[in-house]
Design an enzyme around this catalytic site. Structure first.
Site, PDB file in Angstrom:
ATOM      1  N   ILE A   1      -0.731   7.328   5.141  1.00 44.18           N
ATOM      2  CA  ILE A   1      -1.458   8.148   6.098  1.00 44.18           C
ATOM      3  C   ILE A   1      -2.419   8.999   5.277  1.00 44.18           C
ATOM      4  CG2 ILE A   1       0.397   9.892   6.064  1.00 44.18           C
ATOM      5  CD1 ILE A   1      -0.356  10.653   8.912  1.00 44.18           C
ATOM      6  N   SER A   2      -3.688   8.991   5.665  1.00 48.63           N
ATOM      7  CA  SER A   2      -4.703   9.700   4.882  1.00 48.63           C
ATOM      8  C   SER A   2      -4.460  11.207   4.898  1.00 48.63           C
ATOM      9  CB  SER A   2      -6.104   9.411   5.437  1.00 48.63           C
ATOM     10  OG  SER A   2      -6.441   8.061   5.285  1.00 48.63           O
TER      11      SER A   2
END
EC number: 2.1.1.77
Length: 215
Positions: A59-60
């Site tokens: 997840i960024s």
């Protein structure tokens, strides 16, 4: 842990780092990022860092999500295509800022988890399918905005073709390790311009018009 307080701190940090779009900041404040990560990592959900979500994907970090979203300049009326659903967090942010979001994920277990998380927030304006994101979703196009959440060796022409006049495409372009956030704008006459913004690092965009394998 008080997640609401943690979100406020996260948003305050985004402002310090230069995010100015109030709608984007509001979306980041409203979406509970901790439900998109593994329960064991919930306490780290609001740190400005990427986190593993399984299947060799991440997840960024919040800044990257906010920056890419801000670059799209959404007003609330757009049809948006996201390539690389991952955890579903970016799609959730987009869904609060646009009329409709179509998102594509090639890894089935991630897609199913993302769908559950999105449904738990009653984000009913998100369509999700499992497939090769590098081909876009032509049946749902054209799109006013396209966001790619994985690093590509180039800007796939098929994505430019699916961009509506006046549309904006944000994609990390570079090699397998390091990329540059690239903004592609198509004007009302169909002319395309490209602008490189800042360095970034994403997982690889795998598919017909991206990287051919996991190596």
């Amino acid at each position: 842990m008080n997640f609401e307080v943690s979100r406020k701190r996260m948003v305050a940090e985004l402002v310090k780092r230069g995010i100015t779009d109030q709608r984007v900041l509001g979306a980041m404040q409203s979406i509970p990022r901790h439900i998109f990560v593994e329960e064991a990592m919930a306490a780290q959900a609001y740190s400005d860092s990427s986190l593993p979500i399984g299947e060799k994907q991440t997840i960024s970090q919040p800044y990257t999500v906010a920056k890419m979203t801000e670059m799209l300049k959404l007003t609330g009326r757009e049809r948006v295509l996201e390539l690389g659903t991952g955890s579903g967090y970016q799609a959730a942010v987009l869904a609060t800022l646009a009329d409709k979001v179509c998102t594509v994920e090639r890894i089935r277990p991630l897609a199913l988890k993302a769908r559950r998380a999105l449904d738990s927030l009653r984000l009913l304006n998100v369509n999700l399918k499992i497939g090769d994101g590098t081909e876009g979703w032509p049946e749902e196009g054209p799109f006013d905005a396209i966001l790619v959440t994985a690093g590509s060796p180039q800007v796939p022409q098929c994505l430019i073709d699916q961009l509506a006049p006046g549309g904006r495409l944000v994609i990390p372009v570079g090699d397998r390790q390091d990329q540059t956030l690239t903004l592609v704008v198509k004007d009302q006459d169909g002319q395309v311009t490209r602008q490189e913004t800042e360095d970034c690092r994403f997982v690889k965009l795998i598919g017909r018009h991206g990287w051919s394998d996991e190596a």
